[in-house]
Design a protein around this motif. Structure first.
Motif, PDB file in Angstrom:
ATOM      1  N   GLN A   1     -15.573 -26.680   9.143  1.00  0.00           N
ATOM      2  CA  GLN A   1     -16.550 -26.240   7.944  1.00  0.00           C
ATOM      3  C   GLN A   1     -17.664 -27.445   7.859  1.00  0.00           C
ATOM      4  O   GLN A   1     -18.749 -27.136   7.658  1.00  0.00           O
ATOM      5  N   VAL A   2     -17.114 -28.700   8.039  1.00  0.00           N
ATOM      6  CA  VAL A   2     -18.003 -29.865   7.643  1.00  0.00           C
ATOM      7  C   VAL A   2     -19.310 -29.840   8.639  1.00  0.00           C
ATOM      8  O   VAL A   2     -20.351 -29.983   8.385  1.00  0.00           O
ATOM      9  N   VAL A   3     -18.609 -29.662   9.886  1.00  0.00           N
ATOM     10  CA  VAL A   3     -19.828 -29.726  10.789  1.00  0.00           C
ATOM     11  C   VAL A   3     -21.016 -28.558  10.691  1.00  0.00           C
ATOM     12  O   VAL A   3     -22.138 -28.539  10.903  1.00  0.00           O
ATOM     13  N   ARG A   4     -20.357 -27.338  10.173  1.00  0.00           N
ATOM     14  CA  ARG A   4     -21.283 -26.141  10.032  1.00  0.00           C
ATOM     15  C   ARG A   4     -22.296 -26.593   8.768  1.00  0.00           C
ATOM     16  O   ARG A   4     -23.440 -26.282   8.987  1.00  0.00           O
ATOM     17  N   ASP A   5     -21.742 -27.382   8.061  1.00  0.00           N
ATOM     18  CA  ASP A   5     -22.551 -27.618   6.702  1.00  0.00           C
ATOM     19  C   ASP A   5     -23.822 -28.535   7.376  1.00  0.00           C
ATOM     20  O   ASP A   5     -24.915 -28.564   6.735  1.00  0.00           O
ATOM     21  N   LEU A   6     -23.117 -29.518   8.148  1.00  0.00           N
ATOM     22  CA  LEU A   6     -24.374 -30.510   8.480  1.00  0.00           C
ATOM     23  C   LEU A   6     -25.275 -29.773   9.437  1.00  0.00           C
ATOM     24  O   LEU A   6     -26.581 -30.156   9.158  1.00  0.00           O
ATOM     25  N   THR A   7     -25.025 -28.787  10.394  1.00  0.00           N
ATOM     26  CA  THR A   7     -26.277 -28.117  11.040  1.00  0.00           C
ATOM     27  C   THR A   7     -26.999 -27.016  10.021  1.00  0.00           C
ATOM     28  O   THR A   7     -28.109 -27.131  10.344  1.00  0.00           O
ATOM     29  N   ALA A   8     -26.277 -26.733   8.954  1.00  0.00           N
ATOM     30  CA  ALA A   8     -27.149 -26.072   8.077  1.00  0.00           C
ATOM     31  C   ALA A   8     -28.322 -26.809   7.371  1.00  0.00           C
ATOM     32  O   ALA A   8     -29.407 -26.336   6.866  1.00  0.00           O
ATOM     33  N   GLU A   9     -28.077 -28.127   7.455  1.00  0.00           N
ATOM     34  CA  GLU A   9     -29.204 -29.101   6.858  1.00  0.00           C
ATOM     35  C   GLU A   9     -30.231 -29.542   8.152  1.00  0.00           C
ATOM     36  O   GLU A   9     -30.901 -30.210   7.623  1.00  0.00           O
ATOM     37  N   GLY A  10     -30.041 -29.013   9.378  1.00  0.00           N
ATOM     38  CA  GLY A  10     -30.904 -29.171  10.178  1.00  0.00           C
ATOM     39  C   GLY A  10     -30.531 -30.515  11.117  1.00  0.00           C
ATOM     40  O   GLY A  10     -31.556 -30.854  11.951  1.00  0.00           O
ATOM     41  N   THR A  11     -29.426 -31.345  10.979  1.00  0.00           N
ATOM     42  CA  THR A  11     -28.986 -32.290  11.942  1.00  0.00           C
ATOM     43  C   THR A  11     -28.564 -31.742  13.260  1.00  0.00           C
ATOM     44  O   THR A  11     -27.847 -30.593  13.153  1.00  0.00           O
ATOM     45  N   THR A  12     -28.850 -32.647  14.260  1.00  0.00           N
ATOM     46  CA  THR A  12     -28.516 -32.227  15.314  1.00  0.00           C
ATOM     47  C   THR A  12     -27.081 -32.820  15.562  1.00  0.00           C
ATOM     48  O   THR A  12     -26.965 -33.810  15.275  1.00  0.00           O
ATOM     49  N   VAL A  13     -26.182 -32.037  16.345  1.00  0.00           N
ATOM     50  CA  VAL A  13     -24.961 -32.540  16.361  1.00  0.00           C
ATOM     51  C   VAL A  13     -24.475 -32.357  18.118  1.00  0.00           C
ATOM     52  O   VAL A  13     -24.784 -31.379  18.602  1.00  0.00           O
ATOM     53  N   PHE A  14     -23.983 -33.676  18.516  1.00  0.00           N
ATOM     54  CA  PHE A  14     -23.560 -33.572  19.719  1.00  0.00           C
ATOM     55  C   PHE A  14     -21.937 -33.965  19.634  1.00  0.00           C
ATOM     56  O   PHE A  14     -21.733 -34.613  19.345  1.00  0.00           O
ATOM     57  N   LEU A  15     -21.193 -32.687  20.083  1.00  0.00           N
ATOM     58  CA  LEU A  15     -19.881 -32.961  20.030  1.00  0.00           C
ATOM     59  C   LEU A  15     -19.029 -32.666  21.429  1.00  0.00           C
ATOM     60  O   LEU A  15     -19.458 -32.206  22.049  1.00  0.00           O
ATOM     61  N   THR A  16     -18.127 -33.610  21.619  1.00  0.00           N
ATOM     62  CA  THR A  16     -17.326 -33.271  22.816  1.00  0.00           C
ATOM     63  C   THR A  16     -15.978 -32.837  22.268  1.00  0.00           C
ATOM     64  O   THR A  16     -15.381 -32.976  21.245  1.00  0.00           O
ATOM     65  N   THR A  17     -15.249 -32.129  23.252  1.00  0.00           N
ATOM     66  CA  THR A  17     -14.028 -31.439  22.911  1.00  0.00           C
ATOM     67  C   THR A  17     -13.483 -30.876  24.035  1.00  0.00           C
ATOM     68  O   THR A  17     -13.886 -30.679  25.043  1.00  0.00           O
ATOM     69  N   GLN A  18     -11.848 -30.880  24.020  1.00  0.00           N
ATOM     70  CA  GLN A  18     -11.241 -30.255  24.899  1.00  0.00           C
ATOM     71  C   GLN A  18     -10.917 -28.951  24.696  1.00  0.00           C
ATOM     72  O   GLN A  18     -10.089 -28.140  25.170  1.00  0.00           O
ATOM     73  N   TYR A  19     -11.071 -28.474  23.487  1.00  0.00           N
ATOM     74  CA  TYR A  19     -10.687 -27.204  22.725  1.00  0.00           C
ATOM     75  C   TYR A  19     -11.754 -26.189  22.911  1.00  0.00           C
ATOM     76  O   TYR A  19     -12.916 -26.444  22.567  1.00  0.00           O
ATOM     77  N   LEU A  20     -11.461 -25.502  23.768  1.00  0.00           N
ATOM     78  CA  LEU A  20     -12.637 -24.293  23.862  1.00  0.00           C
ATOM     79  C   LEU A  20     -13.093 -23.693  22.577  1.00  0.00           C
ATOM     80  O   LEU A  20     -14.106 -23.351  22.589  1.00  0.00           O
ATOM     81  N   GLU A  21     -11.970 -23.271  21.699  1.00  0.00           N
ATOM     82  CA  GLU A  21     -12.148 -22.448  20.581  1.00  0.00           C
ATOM     83  C   GLU A  21     -13.192 -23.347  19.840  1.00  0.00           C
ATOM     84  O   GLU A  21     -14.056 -22.812  19.220  1.00  0.00           O
ATOM     85  N   GLU A  22     -13.073 -24.527  19.788  1.00  0.00           N
ATOM     86  CA  GLU A  22     -13.833 -25.510  19.030  1.00  0.00           C
ATOM     87  C   GLU A  22     -15.474 -25.173  19.615  1.00  0.00           C
ATOM     88  O   GLU A  22     -16.304 -25.177  18.506  1.00  0.00           O
ATOM     89  N   ALA A  23     -15.717 -25.288  20.642  1.00  0.00           N
ATOM     90  CA  ALA A  23     -17.130 -25.038  21.233  1.00  0.00           C
ATOM     91  C   ALA A  23     -17.419 -23.956  20.996  1.00  0.00           C
ATOM     92  O   ALA A  23     -18.628 -23.498  20.500  1.00  0.00           O
ATOM     93  N   ASP A  24     -16.602 -22.771  21.244  1.00  0.00           N
ATOM     94  CA  ASP A  24     -16.876 -21.331  21.073  1.00  0.00           C
ATOM     95  C   ASP A  24     -17.430 -21.273  19.296  1.00  0.00           C
ATOM     96  O   ASP A  24     -18.402 -20.537  19.113  1.00  0.00           O
ATOM     97  N   GLN A  25     -16.674 -21.609  18.527  1.00  0.00           N
ATOM     98  CA  GLN A  25     -16.939 -21.672  17.003  1.00  0.00           C
ATOM     99  C   GLN A  25     -18.157 -22.459  16.531  1.00  0.00           C
ATOM    100  O   GLN A  25     -18.799 -22.087  15.567  1.00  0.00           O
ATOM    101  N   LEU A  26     -18.486 -23.494  17.246  1.00  0.00           N
ATOM    102  CA  LEU A  26     -19.529 -24.390  16.634  1.00  0.00           C
ATOM    103  C   LEU A  26     -20.864 -24.629  17.255  1.00  0.00           C
ATOM    104  O   LEU A  26     -21.931 -24.706  16.590  1.00  0.00           O
ATOM    105  N   ALA A  27     -20.882 -24.405  18.520  1.00  0.00           N
ATOM    106  CA  ALA A  27     -21.904 -24.889  19.347  1.00  0.00           C
ATOM    107  C   ALA A  27     -22.817 -23.673  19.781  1.00  0.00           C
ATOM    108  O   ALA A  27     -22.410 -22.761  20.116  1.00  0.00           O
ATOM    109  N   ASP A  28     -24.228 -23.841  19.593  1.00  0.00           N
ATOM    110  CA  ASP A  28     -25.054 -23.077  19.951  1.00  0.00           C
ATOM    111  C   ASP A  28     -25.188 -23.016  21.769  1.00  0.00           C
ATOM    112  O   ASP A  28     -25.146 -22.026  22.322  1.00  0.00           O
ATOM    113  N   ARG A  29     -24.916 -24.372  22.121  1.00  0.00           N
ATOM    114  CA  ARG A  29     -24.899 -24.400  23.747  1.00  0.00           C
ATOM    115  C   ARG A  29     -23.452 -25.300  24.171  1.00  0.00           C
ATOM    116  O   ARG A  29     -23.438 -26.297  23.406  1.00  0.00           O
TER     117      ARG A  29
END
Lengths: 248, 321
Positions: free
Chosen positions: B185-213
């Motif tokens: 939720q915190v990451v979603r709020d950040l992007t709502a403000e227009g911040t660019t987020v680069f995240l690494t993860t080993q959880y596919l669900e996480e990438a699926d939930q949060l990432a545009d690419r």
């Protein structure tokens, strides 16, 4: 510069809350002073009127050793977590981070030193130093604490864990024994005398003793300061390089 | 004047990094390209040891690449190190806050280091504590915090300087499901403000939930890149779970599968989900019509994409015949 100040505030807050280490660093020198004066003092012959007059500079140095070795532990704790990366990503240099720890170490040491001196007065230590002598003694002790704290920071960068860094305590607390701290070097075995007479701890102790008891000291304080400057320069230089290596 | 194209928040070309030398050299990154537009969330997905953290450390100027170039927030990571550092924040796998300072003290310190005056730092810290639901815990030492709270104060510490680009290196590793949801939720709020987020993860669900690419990193190479939907489509979009009659048949086909359940002798295979495709796959798996006892068709998850692309397709500890 202001970053180094912020880092100092941080290091002081952290050491203030590290109560166990703080109590050890304060209580140990106090206990050692009592142990040396009352347990061993009677059996050790010195050319001062009483053993407490002889031993105080040595205990001050032991105290500096314990106090500054906590710097090594603080540095390894920093390296263990991710905070160094955060500081670096805020463009804070290794020197600034380490300076914070070193200044906190000096502050801790000054408190412990005051404590030891106060107790020493209470049990009969009566220095006869001139104001200039006090000033010079303070300068030499401060230089020693500063040099040892930087050395400790370098050890912290070398050590792989806080436990390994803690081993440094043993080393620095051992150095005053083969020196003029507790026993006159002329009473030591002949093979040990050259080392005992010339090692930096002896120079620092002889300076402090001479200055505090208002005896002629000759060049000794300058030799002591030169030793401290050399240790400080080497440690600070090595720390810079080690910091870059450990965090690259 | 030629039209100026807004530069991407992160632009990297042919980044390589090898640790060690000679016989012991371990190539960690073997030429990766990245392009992350402003205001988007980009996920670098990969198993442990794929090189994700190294990529983050290079982009955040903490490690120098052996070769390749990168620009972050418009500045070169080599020549504009200082500018890059001012424009970004990094929240790593290990909490980068002091355990023996309170949450508020940590944030105030970071705000002072980011250049705010004393009073400004105080206000900023209070703001961030409120935003991350830590106001009450603000005056407690961080060592008394739960894992989720620690991660939040850590992220908050990264935000004191209003960074343009935020790097999150495995932000939810080791968190319980509830804290993970909060972090998302915190990451979603950040992007709502227009911040660019680069995240690494080993959880596919996480990438699926949060990432545009999403880019999939495997052994130092990006093996696939696209939206979560494109990647799923790339492996057929569906998965066929086939249950075998004998252990021999199971082991024989195991290397081709993306999913393994040895207890039930079931293997999963990618498919496009059409009648023709399923029939073909079944024929290929069981030409004599003796090996298969049952099958089920599922929609592919990013897990399937991941396993199809990165292998190894055999689960550990299973010797195959």
């Amino acid at each position: 510069m202001s970053e180094a100040l912020i880092m100092t505030g941080r290091a002081i807050r952290i050491s203030r809350r590290n109560v166990d280490a703080l109590i050890t660093a304060m209580a140990l020198p106090v206990m050692l002073l009592l142990v040396f004066v009352y347990f061993f003092g009677g059996a050790i012959k010195t050319d001062t009127e009483s053993y407490v007059m002889y031993v105080v500079p040595g205990v001050l140095l032991l105290c500096a050793g314990f106090g500054s070795s906590n710097t090594a532990i603080a540095v390894t704790e920093d390296l263990k977590g991710g905070i160094i990366d955060r500081f670096r990503s805020l463009d804070i240099s290794g020197t600034q981070i380490l300076t914070g720890h070193v200044i906190a170490s000096v502050a801790r040491n000054l408190i412990a030193t005051t404590l030891v001196l106060a107790l020493a007065f209470a049990i009969g230590f009566r220095p006869s130093a001139t104001p200039a002598g006090w000033l010079a003694a303070t300068a030499v002790l401060l230089a020693f604490i500063l040099a040892l704290s930087w050395l400790s920071a370098a050890v912290g960068l070398l050590a792989k864990s806080p436990e390994a860094a803690g081993g440094f305590t043993f080393f620095v607390s051992f150095l005053p024994y083969p020196s003029s701290a507790f026993v006159q070097t002329s009473d030591m075995p002949t093979w040990l005398q050259p080392f005992a007479e010339n090692q930096p701890v002896t120079r620092v102790i002889d300076s402090l003793r001479g200055l505090l008891l208002n005896q002629p000291v000759g060049w000794t304080p300058w030799v002591a300061l030169a030793w401290c400057a050399a240790i400080l320069a080497a440690s600070a230089g090595v720390s810079g390089a080690l910091f870059r290596k450990r965090t690259a | 004047m030629p039209p100026t194209r807004a530069p991407a928040a992160i632009e990297a070309t042919a980044l390589t990094k090898t640790y060690g030398t000679g016989d012991r050299a371990v190539p960690v990154l073997r030429g990766i390209d990245l392009h992350v537009p402003h205001g988007t969330v980009f996920a670098l997905l990969g198993p442990n040891g794929a090189g994700k953290t190294t990529a983050v450390r290079i982009l955040t100027t903490l490690t120098e690449p052996d070769a390749g170039t990168a620009r972050v927030a418009g500045h070169d990571i080599r020549t504009g190190q200082r500018e890059v550092r001012r424009a970004i924040s990094l929240t790593g796998q290990f909490a980068a806050v002091d355990e023996t300072q309170t949450g508020a003290e940590n944030l105030r310190m970071m705000a002072r280091l980011a250049g705010l005056p004393r009073a400004g730092a105080r206000t900023r810290a209070a703001e961030l504590l409120a935003r991350f639901g830590l106001t009450e815990a603000g005056d407690r030492l961080v060592r008394t915090y739960s894992g989720g709270m620690r991660r939040r104060v850590d992220l908050a510490a990264g935000l004191v300087g209003d960074p343009e680009v935020i790097f999150l290196d495995e932000p939810t590793t080791g968190l319980d499901p509830r804290s993970r949801q909060e972090m998302w939720q915190v990451v979603r709020d950040l992007t709502a403000e227009g911040t660019t987020v680069f995240l690494t993860t080993q959880y596919l669900e996480e990438a699926d939930q949060l990432a545009d690419r999403v880019a999939v990193l495997h052994e130092g190479v990006i093996v696939a890149e696209g939206s979560a939907a494109t990647l799923k489509a790339q492996v057929g979009g569906h998965r066929l779970d086939a249950t075998f009659t004998t252990r021999e048949a199971y082991l024989h086909l195991s290397p081709r599968a993306t999913h393994h359940s040895p207890e039930t002798l079931t293997l999963g295979f990618p498919t496009d989900g059409t009648a023709g495709g399923v029939r073909e796959l079944l024929d290929a798996l069981d030409p004599d019509r003796t090996r298969l006892s049952a099958f089920a068709l599922r929609t592919a998850t990013l897990d399937d994409v991941f396993l199809t692309l990165t292998g190894p397709s055999r689960p550990k500890g299973l010797t195959h015949v």
